[in-house]
Design a protein around this motif. Structure first.
Motif, PDB file in Angstrom:
ATOM      1  N   LYS A  36      89.086  55.172  16.414  1.00 30.25           N
ATOM      2  CA  LYS A  36      90.140  55.954  15.770  1.00 30.25           C
ATOM      3  C   LYS A  36      91.509  55.322  16.010  1.00 30.25           C
ATOM      4  O   LYS A  36      92.316  55.182  15.077  1.00 30.25           O
ATOM      5  N   ILE A  39      91.953  52.169  13.896  1.00 29.69           N
ATOM      6  CA  ILE A  39      92.245  52.486  12.498  1.00 29.69           C
ATOM      7  C   ILE A  39      93.673  52.989  12.358  1.00 29.69           C
ATOM      8  O   ILE A  39      94.374  52.638  11.399  1.00 29.69           O
ATOM      9  N   LEU A  44      92.054  50.876   8.018  1.00 33.28           N
ATOM     10  CA  LEU A  44      90.602  50.747   7.864  1.00 33.28           C
ATOM     11  C   LEU A  44      90.337  49.470   7.081  1.00 33.28           C
ATOM     12  O   LEU A  44      90.416  49.434   5.858  1.00 33.28           O
ATOM     13  N   GLY A  62      78.938  52.875   9.710  1.00 31.54           N
ATOM     14  CA  GLY A  62      80.336  53.281   9.700  1.00 31.54           C
ATOM     15  C   GLY A  62      80.578  54.760   9.912  1.00 31.54           C
ATOM     16  O   GLY A  62      81.653  55.257   9.590  1.00 31.54           O
ATOM     17  N   ARG A  65      83.758  55.324  11.830  1.00 30.71           N
ATOM     18  CA  ARG A  65      84.950  54.992  11.051  1.00 30.71           C
ATOM     19  C   ARG A  65      85.238  56.058   9.999  1.00 30.71           C
ATOM     20  O   ARG A  65      86.396  56.407   9.754  1.00 30.71           O
ATOM     21  N   ALA A  69      88.550  58.258   9.974  1.00 33.09           N
ATOM     22  CA  ALA A  69      89.390  58.280   8.771  1.00 33.09           C
ATOM     23  C   ALA A  69      89.676  59.718   8.334  1.00 33.09           C
ATOM     24  O   ALA A  69      90.809  60.047   7.961  1.00 33.09           O
ATOM     25  N   TYR A  74      92.829  60.399   5.909  1.00 32.69           N
ATOM     26  CA  TYR A  74      92.451  59.621   4.731  1.00 32.69           C
ATOM     27  C   TYR A  74      91.719  60.537   3.753  1.00 32.69           C
ATOM     28  O   TYR A  74      90.961  61.414   4.161  1.00 32.69           O
ATOM     29  N   ILE A  77      88.376  55.928   0.868  1.00 29.73           N
ATOM     30  CA  ILE A  77      88.173  54.675   1.600  1.00 29.73           C
ATOM     31  C   ILE A  77      87.330  53.743   0.738  1.00 29.73           C
ATOM     32  O   ILE A  77      86.700  54.170  -0.231  1.00 29.73           O
TER      33      ILE A  77
END
Length: 89
Positions: A36, A39, A44, A62, A65, A69, A74, A77
């Motif tokens: 985290k 990112i 990312l 992922g 991730r 995100a 986010y 992505i």
């Protein structure tokens, strides 16, 4: 499925369209916090690998991730779609 990398298989998708896999969970919170933070600092950079299932685009590689995100706000992505492959592939 072709084993060759195809940049056309990289697409921007909504995070809400992704389905977490339950066969590759990582429950290491310390590792997650590192992911985290990375990112948060660097963005990312690497697309998330997904496969097509009846439930939608399932994360193959992922999960952390994607979770990070989401927590970082986010909404979309980039993913690399491996197509319709089985779990064993």
């Amino acid at each position: 499925m072709s084993s060759d990398f195809n940049p056309e298989d990289i697409k921007k998708v909504k995070l809400s369209d992704l389905v977490f896999n339950d066969w590759n969970p990582k429950d290491n919170e310390k590792e997650f916090e590192k992911v985290k933070k990375s990112i948060e600092v660097n963005g990312l950079i690497t697309p998330i690998f997904v496969r097509e299932t009846d439930e939608g685009l399932e994360v193959v590689d992922g999960n952390q991730r994607v979770r990070a995100a989401k927590e970082l706000g986010y909404s979309e992505i980039y993913v690399y779609n491996l197509g319709k492959i089985s779990e064993s592939e």
